[in-house]
Design a protein around this motif. Structure first.
Motif, short mmCIF file in Angstrom:
data_model
loop_
_atom_site.label_atom_id
_atom_site.label_comp_id
_atom_site.label_asym_id
_atom_site.label_seq_id
_atom_site.Cartn_x
_atom_site.Cartn_y
_atom_site.Cartn_z
N PRO A 144 6.60 8.11 -3.07
CA PRO A 144 5.42 9.39 -2.65
C PRO A 144 5.50 10.51 -4.07
CG PRO A 144 7.40 9.36 -1.19
CD PRO A 144 7.45 8.29 -2.02
N GLN A 145 6.82 10.19 -4.23
CA GLN A 145 6.63 11.58 -5.35
C GLN A 145 6.58 11.18 -7.26
OE1 GLN A 145 9.74 11.13 -3.94
NE2 GLN A 145 8.79 13.35 -2.15
N GLY A 146 5.66 10.33 -7.31
CA GLY A 146 5.19 9.49 -8.53
C GLY A 146 6.23 9.15 -9.05
N GLN A 147 7.95 8.80 -9.07
CA GLN A 147 8.33 7.87 -9.03
C GLN A 147 8.38 5.98 -9.31
OE1 GLN A 147 8.86 9.09 -6.19
NE2 GLN A 147 10.51 8.34 -5.06
N ALA A 148 9.07 5.64 -10.21
CA ALA A 148 8.94 4.14 -9.73
C ALA A 148 9.76 4.11 -9.04
CB ALA A 148 9.35 3.63 -11.27
N VAL A 149 9.39 2.73 -7.84
CA VAL A 149 10.42 2.26 -7.21
C VAL A 149 10.37 1.06 -6.90
CG1 VAL A 149 10.91 2.69 -4.45
CG2 VAL A 149 9.82 4.29 -5.04
N LEU A 150 10.86 0.36 -7.03
CA LEU A 150 11.34 -1.30 -6.88
C LEU A 150 11.78 -1.65 -5.62
CD1 LEU A 150 13.72 -2.12 -9.89
CD2 LEU A 150 11.41 -2.58 -9.78
N MET A 151 11.04 -3.06 -4.83
CA MET A 151 11.03 -2.81 -3.42
C MET A 151 11.47 -5.11 -3.83
SD MET A 151 8.56 -3.00 -0.21
CE MET A 151 7.41 -4.95 -1.03
N ARG A 152 12.53 -4.67 -3.24
CA ARG A 152 12.87 -6.32 -2.53
C ARG A 152 12.58 -6.78 -1.25
NH1 ARG A 152 15.61 -11.14 -4.84
NH2 ARG A 152 14.28 -10.25 -6.66
N PRO A 204 15.39 3.09 -7.70
CA PRO A 204 15.03 2.96 -8.91
C PRO A 204 14.94 1.56 -10.15
CG PRO A 204 17.23 4.66 -8.36
CD PRO A 204 16.16 3.40 -7.18
N GLN A 205 16.96 0.70 -9.11
CA GLN A 205 17.50 0.03 -9.74
C GLN A 205 17.75 -0.82 -8.32
OE1 GLN A 205 19.91 0.31 -12.48
NE2 GLN A 205 18.61 1.28 -14.53
N LEU A 206 17.62 -2.34 -8.62
CA LEU A 206 18.09 -3.07 -7.55
C LEU A 206 18.78 -4.48 -7.60
CD1 LEU A 206 14.74 -3.97 -5.43
CD2 LEU A 206 16.56 -2.15 -5.51
N PRO A 207 20.26 -3.60 -8.12
CA PRO A 207 21.70 -4.18 -8.09
C PRO A 207 21.69 -5.37 -7.16
CG PRO A 207 22.51 -2.36 -7.98
CD PRO A 207 21.33 -1.86 -7.31
N GLY A 208 22.00 -6.54 -8.52
CA GLY A 208 21.63 -7.73 -7.34
C GLY A 208 22.85 -8.30 -6.70
N GLU A 209 24.14 -7.88 -6.76
CA GLU A 209 25.27 -8.50 -6.12
C GLU A 209 25.23 -7.86 -4.54
OE1 GLU A 209 26.42 -4.91 -7.94
OE2 GLU A 209 25.36 -6.78 -8.62
N VAL A 210 23.95 -6.60 -4.59
CA VAL A 210 24.34 -5.92 -3.43
C VAL A 210 22.88 -6.68 -2.66
CG1 VAL A 210 23.17 -3.34 -2.82
CG2 VAL A 210 25.03 -3.09 -4.70
N THR A 211 21.68 -6.47 -3.71
CA THR A 211 20.40 -7.07 -2.59
C THR A 211 21.20 -8.43 -2.43
OG1 THR A 211 19.51 -7.96 -4.75
CG2 THR A 211 18.78 -5.66 -4.28
N ALA A 212 21.14 -9.15 -2.93
CA ALA A 212 22.71 -10.74 -3.06
C ALA A 212 23.10 -10.67 -1.15
CB ALA A 212 22.54 -11.42 -3.66
N THR A 213 23.94 -9.93 -1.07
CA THR A 213 24.96 -9.26 -0.33
C THR A 213 23.87 -8.66 1.41
OG1 THR A 213 26.64 -8.94 -1.26
CG2 THR A 213 26.28 -8.26 1.35
N ALA A 265 0.90 -1.11 -0.20
CA ALA A 265 0.18 0.09 0.00
C ALA A 265 0.96 1.53 0.02
CB ALA A 265 -1.33 -0.34 1.22
N SER A 266 1.85 0.92 0.53
CA SER A 266 2.95 2.22 0.75
C SER A 266 3.74 2.88 -0.61
CB SER A 266 4.21 2.15 1.90
OG SER A 266 5.28 0.95 1.32
N LEU A 267 3.60 1.64 -1.51
CA LEU A 267 3.64 2.38 -3.02
C LEU A 267 2.58 1.80 -3.57
CD1 LEU A 267 6.56 -0.79 -2.60
CD2 LEU A 267 7.20 1.58 -2.67
N ARG A 268 1.66 1.71 -3.48
CA ARG A 268 0.55 2.68 -4.64
C ARG A 268 0.50 0.88 -5.06
NH1 ARG A 268 1.90 9.12 -6.05
NH2 ARG A 268 2.12 9.25 -3.98
N LEU A 269 0.31 -0.23 -4.42
CA LEU A 269 0.34 -1.35 -5.53
C LEU A 269 -1.39 -1.86 -4.39
CD1 LEU A 269 3.24 -2.48 -5.42
CD2 LEU A 269 2.10 -2.08 -7.67
N ALA A 270 -2.07 -2.12 -5.16
CA ALA A 270 -2.62 -3.68 -4.25
C ALA A 270 -2.95 -4.38 -2.88
CB ALA A 270 -4.32 -3.65 -5.18
N PRO A 271 -3.07 -4.16 -2.11
CA PRO A 271 -2.99 -5.59 -1.41
C PRO A 271 -2.92 -6.86 -1.54
CG PRO A 271 -4.53 -4.60 -0.27
CD PRO A 271 -4.21 -3.99 -1.31
N GLU A 272 -3.46 -7.52 -2.88
CA GLU A 272 -3.85 -8.73 -3.44
C GLU A 272 -2.58 -8.66 -4.03
OE1 GLU A 272 -6.20 -6.14 -4.51
OE2 GLU A 272 -7.49 -6.49 -2.19
#
Length: 184
Positions: free
Chosen positions: A141-149, A167-176, A105-112
């Protein structure tokens, strides 16, 4: 695919994660990885920057619950680790359903969206019998695309969220970040 899954992380996966941490810390002043052990929990996590701590009461699993949050921003990404102690095992399952939906919901997505197979990623947390991974694109919050993992998991009456936003989630950073999570 079940809503929650549990499993073990192979030793080679932990070794790979440690090697990645060492490589990233040696090569990148942007990601200055440090161990964090949130007080009052068994959780160990690596944060890529010095986190700030905050706490507030949130509605979760039928009542107001104190949520603790450590977060920091670096390299255009936001990293967060949050947890609550529900004090009653009977509330844990509800929290593991409600918390991901609130994040969406905080990312303006439906709970489903939390129920959609394409929003899931295979997250397993040794020591946590129930775990869920979500990977989505929403709107900030400013209408920009946001990725969340994000990963949601519980041990006893404590429920945790670990998340990376950007805005992008680098694989090596999120994996770490996610592979270093530990519940000893």
């Amino acid at each position: 695919m079940p809503l929650f899954s549990a499993g073990r992380v192979p030793v080679c996966r932990l070794s790979t994660g440690l090697i990645a941490v060492l490589a990233l810390s040696a090569c990148s002043p942007t990601f200055n990885w440090r161990e964090l052990r949130p007080q009052g929990t068994p959780l160990k996590v690596l944060m890529p920057c010095k986190p700030e701590h905050a706490s507030r009461t949130v509605p979760l699993a039928g009542s107001g619950t104190e949520m603790h949050l450590h977060s920091c921003d670096t390299g255009g990404l936001s990293f967060a680790v949050a947890w609550v102690d529900l004090r009653e095992l009977a509330r844990v399952d509800a929290a593991l359903v409600e918390w991901p939906r609130a994040s969406l919901a905080s990312l303006r997505l439906a709970p489903e969206v939390a129920d959609a197979a394409q929003a899931r990623w295979d997250f397993q947390m040794p020591g946590a019998p129930k775990a869920l991974g979500l990977s989505v694109q929403g709107t900030g919050p400013q209408g920009q695309a946001v990725l969340m993992r994000a990963a949601y998991f519980a041990r006893g009456t404590q429920v945790f969220q670990a998340a990376v936003y950007g805005p992008q989630l680098p694989g090596e950073v999120t994996a770490t970040f996610f592979e270093a999570l530990q519940l000893p």
